[in-house]
Design a protein around this motif. Sequence first.
Motif, short mmCIF file in Angstrom:
data_model
loop_
_atom_site.label_atom_id
_atom_site.label_comp_id
_atom_site.label_asym_id
_atom_site.label_seq_id
_atom_site.Cartn_x
_atom_site.Cartn_y
_atom_site.Cartn_z
N ALA A 83 -7.34 17.69 -5.40
CA ALA A 83 -5.91 17.41 -5.49
C ALA A 83 -5.56 16.79 -6.83
CB ALA A 83 -5.50 16.48 -4.35
N LYS A 84 -4.45 17.24 -7.39
CA LYS A 84 -3.94 16.73 -8.66
C LYS A 84 -2.64 16.00 -8.43
CE LYS A 84 -7.00 19.19 -11.06
NZ LYS A 84 -7.94 18.72 -12.03
N LYS A 85 -2.28 15.16 -9.37
CA LYS A 85 -1.01 14.44 -9.33
C LYS A 85 -0.12 15.03 -10.42
CE LYS A 85 0.89 9.77 -9.17
NZ LYS A 85 0.58 8.33 -9.34
N LEU A 120 3.78 15.56 -12.19
CA LEU A 120 5.10 15.00 -12.43
C LEU A 120 6.10 16.14 -12.61
CD1 LEU A 120 6.76 12.38 -13.03
CD2 LEU A 120 6.32 12.85 -15.46
N GLN A 123 2.53 21.43 -3.23
CA GLN A 123 2.17 20.58 -2.09
C GLN A 123 1.33 21.36 -1.08
OE1 GLN A 123 6.12 19.29 -0.97
NE2 GLN A 123 5.83 17.30 -1.96
N HIS A 167 -1.62 19.33 -3.69
CA HIS A 167 -1.31 18.47 -4.83
C HIS A 167 -0.16 17.52 -4.50
CE1 HIS A 167 -4.07 20.90 -7.08
NE2 HIS A 167 -3.34 21.98 -6.89
N GLN A 168 -0.15 16.38 -5.15
CA GLN A 168 0.95 15.42 -5.02
C GLN A 168 1.94 15.71 -6.14
OE1 GLN A 168 -0.10 11.22 -5.03
NE2 GLN A 168 1.89 10.69 -5.90
N VAL A 169 3.22 15.86 -5.78
CA VAL A 169 4.26 16.09 -6.77
C VAL A 169 5.24 14.93 -6.72
CG1 VAL A 169 6.09 17.65 -7.57
CG2 VAL A 169 4.03 18.60 -6.47
N ASP A 170 5.33 14.20 -7.83
CA ASP A 170 6.31 13.12 -7.95
C ASP A 170 7.51 13.66 -8.72
OD1 ASP A 170 4.59 11.38 -6.69
OD2 ASP A 170 4.04 10.28 -8.51
N GLU A 213 -1.33 8.60 -15.54
CA GLU A 213 -1.51 8.71 -14.09
C GLU A 213 -1.35 10.15 -13.58
OE1 GLU A 213 1.11 6.05 -12.04
OE2 GLU A 213 0.47 4.32 -13.20
N TYR A 214 -0.94 11.07 -14.45
CA TYR A 214 -0.63 12.43 -14.03
C TYR A 214 -1.56 13.44 -14.68
CZ TYR A 214 3.53 10.50 -11.90
OH TYR A 214 4.37 9.77 -11.11
N ASP A 215 -1.76 14.54 -13.93
CA ASP A 215 -2.61 15.63 -14.41
C ASP A 215 -1.82 16.75 -15.03
OD1 ASP A 215 -5.21 14.64 -13.34
OD2 ASP A 215 -4.15 14.82 -11.43
#
Length: 190
Positions: free
Chosen positions: A2-4, A6, A26, A30-33, A79-81
Amino acid sequence: MAKKILMIVGDFVEDYEAMVPMQILQTMGHQVDTVCPDKKPGEWVATAIHDFEGHQTYSEKPGHRFAITADFESVSVSEYDALVLPGGRAPEYLRLNDRVIEIVKQFDAEQKPIAAICHGPQILAAAGVLVGKQCSCYPAVQYEVAAGGGQYIQPAASMDSAHTHGHLVTAPAWPAHPAWMRAFLDVLEG
C-alpha cells in the motif's frame, strides 16, 4: 504494498477525474489523502462534470461534493509516495497558490510518481517541472505545456490514451481513466 497518495483538488475540479481515480487507487489498497488550500478535513469542494457532446468544447454540469480528508497546511511531501492532479477548472487557480507549486516541485525533485489529467498539467507547467518532458493533456492546455518547456503529446481522437515519461503519467481527459490509472499504477508499483 500500500502507498500513500496525495491528491490536490479545488472547487470545480472535474468530478470524474477526482472521484474515479481516488476509488481506483483505494480499490488497489492505497491510501488517498485529498487536500485543498483553505479547506480543512471534513469540508468539501464542489465538482463539475465535463462531457463531450459534439459542441466545439466540452459542456459543464454540476457535479457532487468531494470530501477533503487531510489538512493542506500540514502536507509533508516526505509522508507521501505519489501525487495526483485532476483537471477541471480548479487547476487554473490552484497554480496561483505558492504552496501548491512548492509541493509539486518537491514531488518532482524527489522523482515521486505524479499523475496529471486534462487541465492538471497547467499546475505542472506553472511549477516549471515540464522542461524537457513529454506531457499529454486536454488539447487546449498544449500551449501551456509548450510554454513550460514540455513536449505536448497529442491524444488519440477518442481521448482514451495516456502517456508516461519517467515518473510523470499524463492523460487528456476522463475517457483515458483505464489507460491513465493502469500506467500510473505501473509507475507507482515499479
